[in-house]
Design a protein around this motif. Structure first.
Motif, PDB file in Angstrom:
ATOM      1  N   LEU A  53       0.846  -1.229  -0.063  1.00 33.41           N
ATOM      2  CA  LEU A  53       0.013  -0.015   0.053  1.00 33.41           C
ATOM      3  C   LEU A  53       0.888   1.414  -0.103  1.00 33.41           C
ATOM      4  O   LEU A  53       0.401   2.360  -0.098  1.00 33.41           O
ATOM      5  N   HIS A  54       2.053   1.190   0.001  1.00 35.65           N
ATOM      6  CA  HIS A  54       3.046   2.444   0.090  1.00 35.65           C
ATOM      7  C   HIS A  54       3.312   2.683  -1.386  1.00 35.65           C
ATOM      8  O   HIS A  54       3.922   3.763  -1.663  1.00 35.65           O
ATOM      9  N   TRP A  55       3.255   1.842  -2.383  1.00 37.58           N
ATOM     10  CA  TRP A  55       3.181   2.277  -3.615  1.00 37.58           C
ATOM     11  C   TRP A  55       1.983   2.744  -4.250  1.00 37.58           C
ATOM     12  O   TRP A  55       0.934   2.666  -3.555  1.00 37.58           O
ATOM     13  N   HIS A  56       2.038   3.440  -5.181  1.00 37.82           N
ATOM     14  CA  HIS A  56       1.109   4.017  -6.341  1.00 37.82           C
ATOM     15  C   HIS A  56       0.363   3.093  -6.993  1.00 37.82           C
ATOM     16  O   HIS A  56       1.085   2.051  -7.457  1.00 37.82           O
ATOM     17  N   GLU A  57      -0.929   2.708  -6.900  1.00 36.50           N
ATOM     18  CA  GLU A  57      -1.672   1.721  -7.774  1.00 36.50           C
ATOM     19  C   GLU A  57      -1.059   1.755  -9.283  1.00 36.50           C
ATOM     20  O   GLU A  57      -1.163   0.542  -9.835  1.00 36.50           O
ATOM     21  N   ALA A  58      -1.014   3.096  -9.901  1.00 41.62           N
ATOM     22  CA  ALA A  58      -0.666   3.251 -11.071  1.00 41.62           C
ATOM     23  C   ALA A  58       0.730   2.361 -11.537  1.00 41.62           C
ATOM     24  O   ALA A  58       1.249   2.179 -12.819  1.00 41.62           O
ATOM     25  N   THR A  59       1.491   2.182 -10.645  1.00 39.24           N
ATOM     26  CA  THR A  59       3.028   1.573 -10.921  1.00 39.24           C
ATOM     27  C   THR A  59       2.809   0.044 -10.689  1.00 39.24           C
ATOM     28  O   THR A  59       3.803  -0.506 -10.891  1.00 39.24           O
ATOM     29  N   LEU A  60       1.636  -0.746 -10.355  1.00 37.20           N
ATOM     30  CA  LEU A  60       1.638  -2.023 -10.103  1.00 37.20           C
ATOM     31  C   LEU A  60       1.075  -2.700 -11.319  1.00 37.20           C
ATOM     32  O   LEU A  60       0.203  -2.163 -12.199  1.00 37.20           O
ATOM     33  N   ILE A  61       1.532  -3.918 -11.527  1.00 37.89           N
ATOM     34  CA  ILE A  61       0.895  -4.719 -12.637  1.00 37.89           C
ATOM     35  C   ILE A  61      -0.415  -5.420 -12.314  1.00 37.89           C
ATOM     36  O   ILE A  61      -0.877  -5.384 -11.020  1.00 37.89           O
ATOM     37  N   PRO A  62      -1.348  -5.679 -13.102  1.00 36.08           N
ATOM     38  CA  PRO A  62      -2.646  -6.116 -12.917  1.00 36.08           C
ATOM     39  C   PRO A  62      -2.921  -7.060 -11.750  1.00 36.08           C
ATOM     40  O   PRO A  62      -3.796  -6.812 -11.014  1.00 36.08           O
ATOM     41  N   HIS A  63      -2.086  -7.969 -11.592  1.00 37.63           N
ATOM     42  CA  HIS A  63      -2.309  -9.007 -10.480  1.00 37.63           C
ATOM     43  C   HIS A  63      -2.098  -8.253  -9.075  1.00 37.63           C
ATOM     44  O   HIS A  63      -2.633  -8.514  -8.127  1.00 37.63           O
ATOM     45  N   GLN A  64      -1.166  -7.230  -9.026  1.00 40.55           N
ATOM     46  CA  GLN A  64      -0.796  -6.594  -7.724  1.00 40.55           C
ATOM     47  C   GLN A  64      -1.972  -5.757  -7.721  1.00 40.55           C
ATOM     48  O   GLN A  64      -2.056  -5.374  -6.349  1.00 40.55           O
ATOM     49  N   VAL A  65      -2.638  -5.070  -8.430  1.00 44.11           N
ATOM     50  CA  VAL A  65      -3.582  -4.201  -8.497  1.00 44.11           C
ATOM     51  C   VAL A  65      -4.738  -4.981  -7.574  1.00 44.11           C
ATOM     52  O   VAL A  65      -5.314  -4.246  -6.930  1.00 44.11           O
ATOM     53  N   GLN A  66      -5.090  -6.093  -7.992  1.00 42.59           N
ATOM     54  CA  GLN A  66      -6.076  -6.939  -7.309  1.00 42.59           C
ATOM     55  C   GLN A  66      -5.667  -6.965  -5.737  1.00 42.59           C
ATOM     56  O   GLN A  66      -6.804  -6.729  -5.239  1.00 42.59           O
ATOM     57  N   GLU A  67      -4.616  -7.381  -5.367  1.00 40.75           N
ATOM     58  CA  GLU A  67      -4.089  -7.506  -4.214  1.00 40.75           C
ATOM     59  C   GLU A  67      -4.317  -6.123  -3.370  1.00 40.75           C
ATOM     60  O   GLU A  67      -4.672  -6.097  -2.072  1.00 40.75           O
ATOM     61  N   TYR A  68      -3.695  -5.217  -4.210  1.00 41.26           N
ATOM     62  CA  TYR A  68      -3.778  -3.660  -3.573  1.00 41.26           C
ATOM     63  C   TYR A  68      -5.105  -3.124  -3.279  1.00 41.26           C
ATOM     64  O   TYR A  68      -5.417  -2.878  -2.068  1.00 41.26           O
TER      65      TYR A  68
END
Length: 215
Positions: free
Chosen positions: A179-194
């Motif tokens: 959650l310290h990362w910006h959602e826009a920097t994550l790949i799709p799988h990570q976005v789901q977990e985020y």
């Protein structure tokens, strides 16, 4: 009284949070028989006698004692919600065999749970448990043989303690580091977990601690 001090220092703990347990007990090391299959946490809620149980080792460490007491208190909010639990082997052979962890819920009137049936369903989904479409009250998570996860009861206690004071459940700092990362920097799988983790925090903020108007 350490419990009194914990309540005084954490004003977000409501009176309703104190209704699911009937006391706390320090357990001597020789009598500590909690399984370490899931964790090495030294405080937990025992649904059999409705006591918060704390390892005597923590009596010399006030910081760890407070954290583990909060974890146990959080676990108590789920009451006796589980009727049974089991592992199901789905594919044998090699370290990549699949297995499923299954829980069966008690009827709502027998749970002694702070959460309504709808709230409990929402929480279990956020804890990665998937409802069985053909059998109400059964939830599962399927894992590769070598994978692990945080069971929903322990996760609830850890989230409860972490929400109140993130120094009390340091393991959750690692779990929530995404959650310290910006959602826009994550790949799709990570976005789901985020998004799942953001939703989990929102659930505790609104449904457990009552901050309905905060987004």
């Amino acid at each position: 009284n350490i419990l009194r001090d914990v309540l005084w220092d954490n004003r977000d703990i409501s009176p309703a949070h104190l209704a699911c347990f009937k006391g706390a007990r320090v357990i001597p090391a020789a009598a500590w028989n909690r399984s370490t299959e899931w964790d090495n946490v030294l405080g937990y809620y025992d649904p059999q006698d409705r006591l918060l149980k704390i390892h005597s080792h923590l009596s010399t460490d006030p910081v760890e004692l407070r954290g583990n007491l909060l974890i146990a208190l959080g676990e108590s909010l789920l009451g006796r919600y589980i009727e049974s639990r089991r592992w199901i082997a789905l594919e044998a052979g090699g370290p990549w065999g699949w297995r499923s962890y299954e829980i069966r819920l008690r009827p709502p009137r027998e749970r002694g749970c702070l959460l309504s049936p709808a709230q409990l369903h929402t929480y279990l989904r956020l804890a990665r448990m998937v409802p069985d479409p053909g059998h109400a009250g059964i939830y599962r998570i399927t894992l590769n043989n070598t994978d692990g996860f945080i069971p929903p009861g322990l996760l609830f206690g850890l989230m409860y303690a972490w929400y109140l004071d993130n120094t009390c459940a340091p393991i959750m700092e690692n779990e929530m580091s995404m959650l310290h990362w910006h959602e826009a920097t994550l790949i799709p799988h990570q976005v789901q977990e985020y998004r799942r983790k953001k939703a989990l925090i929102h659930f505790f903020r609104t449904e457990i601690f009552g901050y309905k108007n905060i987004k």
